[in-house]
Design an enzyme around this catalytic site. Sequence first.
Site, mmCIF file in Angstrom:
data_model
loop_
_atom_site.group_PDB
_atom_site.id
_atom_site.type_symbol
_atom_site.label_atom_id
_atom_site.label_comp_id
_atom_site.label_asym_id
_atom_site.label_seq_id
_atom_site.Cartn_x
_atom_site.Cartn_y
_atom_site.Cartn_z
ATOM 1 N N CYS B 86 0.842 -1.210 0.000
ATOM 2 C CA CYS B 86 0.000 0.000 0.000
ATOM 3 C C CYS B 86 0.876 1.259 0.000
ATOM 4 C CB CYS B 86 -0.974 -0.065 1.182
ATOM 5 S SG CYS B 86 -2.385 1.044 1.001
ATOM 6 N N HIS B 194 -3.416 -5.783 1.119
ATOM 7 C CA HIS B 194 -2.745 -5.971 2.409
ATOM 8 C C HIS B 194 -2.647 -7.452 2.782
ATOM 9 C CE1 HIS B 194 -2.497 -1.769 3.918
ATOM 10 N NE2 HIS B 194 -3.491 -1.583 3.062
ATOM 11 N N GLU B 196 -0.897 -8.748 5.090
ATOM 12 C CA GLU B 196 -0.787 -8.921 6.554
ATOM 13 C C GLU B 196 -2.158 -8.952 7.229
ATOM 14 O OE1 GLU B 196 -0.511 -6.149 4.996
ATOM 15 O OE2 GLU B 196 -1.016 -4.406 6.228
#
Lengths: 90, 217
Positions: B86, B194, B196
């Site tokens: 990002c 994302h 994560e």
Amino acid sequence: MPLFSAHVQVSLRSSVLDPAGEATRAAAARLGVDGIKTLRIGKSIHVELEAPDRATAQAQIELLSDRLLANPVIEDWSLELAETHGGQQA
Amino acid sequence: MTVGIVVFPGSNCDRDVRWALEGCLHLSTRFLWHEERDLGGIDAVVLPGGFSYGDYLRCGAIARFAPVLEAVRDFAHGGGPVLGICNGFQVLTEMGLLPGALTRNQKLHFLCEPAPLEVRPGTCQWLKSYGEGEAINLPIAHGEGRYQCDADELQQLEGEGRVVLRYGQNPNGSVGDVAGLTNQAGNVLGLMPHPERACDPATGGTDGLRLLASVLA
């Protein structure tokens, strides 16, 4: 040392969509301002710089514009430079 | 194996990345403050999401001059694995490790939703555990994720197999449906989604685990 005043105008390249400009254009029509064919949003940056001479000031601001103020991948920039005296525009 | 997580003023996914790497993958991590220059003992670097330096001027434009990124640049040029998520992807393009730029989403809205993606791992080290053409789902959360480059450059990137992640349903107007790009050597990956946030079933899927785990192999 002479003081220089620069105005750098940064705008999205014409090939790059400006959705914020498009939204503003739509709002302008709702305000009743018709006939707007193009509305592009950019940035205006004012810089005051001390330099020994105009050529040096020009080179420094060009470097600044090209490497930091604008991203040449998506943006164009233009520059107006003037020498100032005592904070007044020459 | 220690993964360095770069922390800029305004980063806000640094702790999420640590949670995923330590909590889900049992790796050790070290936060790298933006003024640090020493990457000694670091085996991989993650540039996390957020709003580095408040996104002033342009996303990633100020971060590019942070001292830590001089070290990250050398690390990447030496073949070290670097992942930009990002805002991290925006930083990688601003510093020139990846081509192009990320601009305002076509419809202006901040997008926060699951994104179906197609993986074309090619030589990308971070995606080596995914199959060619594999469909995965990772969350996106961005206002400026519209990937932009000129038509010739896009064609070249496609030809070199560097468009490694593509949106199934383009959410932001990115050219070529680009969601993620790798460099020529395959050690640098930048992506808007994302991974994560997709490492535990409790947070909406585990499709991001293998991406982060790839640094183990």
